[in-house]
Design an enzyme around this catalytic site. Structure first.
Site, PDB file in Angstrom:
ATOM      1  N   ARG A  74      -5.804   7.054  31.025  1.00  0.00           N
ATOM      2  CA  ARG A  74      -5.242   8.100  31.891  1.00  0.00           C
ATOM      3  C   ARG A  74      -5.783   7.988  33.309  1.00  0.00           C
ATOM      4  O   ARG A  74      -5.716   8.941  34.086  1.00  0.00           O
ATOM      5  CB  ARG A  74      -5.550   9.479  31.299  1.00  0.00           C
ATOM      6  N   ILE A 134       6.000  11.176  24.110  1.00  0.00           N
ATOM      7  CA  ILE A 134       6.510  11.926  22.954  1.00  0.00           C
ATOM      8  C   ILE A 134       6.971  13.322  23.389  1.00  0.00           C
ATOM      9  O   ILE A 134       7.679  13.995  22.654  1.00  0.00           O
ATOM     10  CB  ILE A 134       5.454  12.066  21.823  1.00  0.00           C
ATOM     11  N   ASP A 135       6.560  13.761  24.599  1.00  0.00           N
ATOM     12  CA  ASP A 135       6.855  15.138  25.031  1.00  0.00           C
ATOM     13  C   ASP A 135       8.294  15.312  25.524  1.00  0.00           C
ATOM     14  O   ASP A 135       8.769  16.442  25.632  1.00  0.00           O
ATOM     15  CB  ASP A 135       5.901  15.555  26.163  1.00  0.00           C
ATOM     16  N   MET A 177       2.598  18.962  19.215  1.00  0.00           N
ATOM     17  CA  MET A 177       2.301  18.527  20.596  1.00  0.00           C
ATOM     18  C   MET A 177       3.492  18.754  21.523  1.00  0.00           C
ATOM     19  O   MET A 177       4.530  19.268  21.106  1.00  0.00           O
ATOM     20  CB  MET A 177       1.911  17.057  20.597  1.00  0.00           C
ATOM     21  N   ARG A 291      -2.503  30.091   7.240  1.00  0.00           N
ATOM     22  CA  ARG A 291      -3.255  28.844   7.409  1.00  0.00           C
ATOM     23  C   ARG A 291      -2.691  28.093   8.620  1.00  0.00           C
ATOM     24  O   ARG A 291      -1.509  28.242   8.943  1.00  0.00           O
ATOM     25  CB  ARG A 291      -3.100  27.933   6.188  1.00  0.00           C
ATOM     26  N   VAL A 298      -1.456  12.290  14.978  1.00  0.00           N
ATOM     27  CA  VAL A 298      -0.618  11.628  13.984  1.00  0.00           C
ATOM     28  C   VAL A 298       0.825  11.526  14.517  1.00  0.00           C
ATOM     29  O   VAL A 298       1.557  10.600  14.189  1.00  0.00           O
ATOM     30  CB  VAL A 298      -0.714  12.380  12.632  1.00  0.00           C
TER      31      VAL A 298
HETATM   32  O1  F6P Z   1       1.637  13.413  26.600  1.00  0.00           O
HETATM   33  C1  F6P Z   1       1.469  13.125  25.268  1.00  0.00           C
HETATM   34  C2  F6P Z   1       0.431  14.000  24.653  1.00  0.00           C
HETATM   35  O2  F6P Z   1       0.271  13.640  23.312  1.00  0.00           O
HETATM   36  C3  F6P Z   1       0.702  15.504  24.781  1.00  0.00           C
HETATM   37  O3  F6P Z   1       1.627  15.963  23.830  1.00  0.00           O
HETATM   38  C4  F6P Z   1      -0.677  16.060  24.635  1.00  0.00           C
HETATM   39  O4  F6P Z   1      -0.776  17.310  25.265  1.00  0.00           O
HETATM   40  C5  F6P Z   1      -1.526  15.037  25.339  1.00  0.00           C
HETATM   41  O5  F6P Z   1      -0.797  13.834  25.311  1.00  0.00           O
HETATM   42  C6  F6P Z   1      -2.872  14.778  24.733  1.00  0.00           C
HETATM   43  O6  F6P Z   1      -3.590  13.990  25.621  1.00  0.00           O
HETATM   44  P1  F6P Z   1      -4.828  13.064  25.264  1.00  0.00           P
HETATM   45  O7  F6P Z   1      -4.316  11.830  24.615  1.00  0.00           O
HETATM   46  O8  F6P Z   1      -5.425  12.755  26.599  1.00  0.00           O
HETATM   47  O9  F6P Z   1      -5.718  13.862  24.377  1.00  0.00           O
END
Ligand code: F6P
Length: 373
Positions: A74, A134-135, A177, A291, A298
């Protein structure tokens, strides 16, 4: 002289990245006779000139594999942490671009990557990006690769949670996510038949959710599945966040900026574990046992779906076509069956949340799903 292409993958990994690398690589190298090299671990590898060969048979056998053979990070070119300190590595990136005689750099990534790519374009580099996440929240493209695979995984998970929720007469809250967008939760919630779907775009009222669950009990259904997007939040918290954001925009002095930042940090802390907090509230309000299942990473792992392989390959191949025509400074967007270039200036910094009038929202309501509003 044959064009020289550099390629990297940045941001969170996503199914379909290898299919896209292969698509760009096979089309540029095999079809157009260009040359291509990869950089390891996103912009960090470019700043450190860590090269990976992509010629010969390196691109064979990767179409179906999850993750990215190039590695990712990142890291941002202008803010890279090295040995505990933050450096602007833009000049090093430009030097390595030139030292490798690149004609273009292809960046595969989501929203953050589009912003970093635009910065490099503004420094004079030829850049093309592909929309990956994936978002599904990248602006000006109908779809991003990775989304379809994650949608399938989240849906299958909801299917599995149904039988255990049903057997134990429990509420099961499944956190999905999607960062600040609700595409995954909404899509998987509809496909998996969740009873409640909570999205960041529609702040929820916990009492409305509890009432929907109690209503199910009155109709003899003693279990409920609540699909909650990781970015969803109750109305009160959403209002506080919006107020703090407005203050942030107006803050001028360093003191004001620091104060707003600490306020936003506190609100983010409060949002942590929100699925757990929601389950506690719902237990109190309904008297049912609850729960929580957090699907987490995953959703990003494993082999890409057929739809993601197809999307990544066709965007990769279109990318090679644009390079051949010297079309730079753009993201290759999916518009229906076509792949079209859109200026990075129009994409970077713009997100694509679920519009409140999107047909999926109406669909969910029509089949009796509660959206917490
Ligand atoms: O952007 C993809 C994603 O999986 C998001 O859905 C989630 O908020 C973020 O990345 C998690 O980021 P990291 O891999 O830095 O924990």
């Amino acid at each position: 002289m044959a064009k020289q292409i550099g390629i990297l993958t940045a941001g969170g990994d996503s199914p379909g990245l290898n299919a896209a690398i292969r698509g760009v690589g096979k089309a540029t190298d095999g079809y157009y006779g260009m040359r291509i090299i990869g950089f390891r671990d996103g912009f960090r590898g470019l700043a450190e000139n860590r090269i990976q060969r992509l010629d010969g048979d390196v691109l064979s056998g990767i179409l179906t594999i999850g993750g990215t053979i190039l590695g990712t990070s990142r890291d941002k070119p202008h803010k890279m942490t090295i040995g505990g300190k933050v450096y602007d590595m833009t000049d090093a990136i430009i030097e390595n671009y030139q030292a490798n005689h690149l004609d273009v750099l292809v960046c595969l990534g989501g929203g953050g990557t589009q912003k970093n790519a635009l910065r490099l374009k503004q420094k004079g580099l030829n850049i093309i990006t592909l929309p990956k996440t994936i978002d599904n929240d990248v602006a000006l493209t109908d779809a991003t690769f990775g989304f379809d695979t994650a949608l399938g995984i989240a849906t299958e998970s909801i299917d599995r949670l149904h039988s255990t929720a049903h057997s134990h007469h429990r509420i099961i809250i499944v956190e999905i996510m999607g960062h600040r967008a609700g595409w995954l939760a909404l899509g998987a919630g509809i496909a998996g038949g969740a009873d409640v779907i909570l999205l960041p775009e529609l702040p929820y009222d916990v009492n409305a959710v509890a009432e929907a669950i109690r209503n199910r009990v009155r109709h003899g259904k003693k279990f409920s599945i609540v699909a909650v997007a990781e970015g969803a939040m109750p109305k009160e918290l959403a209002n506080q966040q919006m107020a703090a954001q407005r203050l942030k925009e107006r803050a001028t002095t360093k003191e004001e900026k620091n104060q707003v930042k600490s306020e936003l940090d506190t609100l983010e802390q409060q949002h942590r574990n929100h699925a757990l907090q929601l389950s506690i509230h719902l237990e109190e309000l309904t008297g049912l046992e609850a729960r929580v299942t957090i699907l987490g990473y995953v959703q990003r792992g494993g082999a890409p779906s057929a739809a993601d392989r197809l999307l990544a390959t066709r965007l990769g191949s279109a990318c090679a076509n644009f390079i051949n025509q010297d079309v730079y400074g753009v993201m290759v967007a999916a518009h229906g069956d076509r792949a079209e270039p859109v200026p990075l200036e129009d994409v970077a910094g713009n997100r694509r949340p679920v519009p409140l009038d999107h047909p999926w929202i109406e669909t969910a309501r029509h089949v009796g799903t509660n959206l917490g509003d």
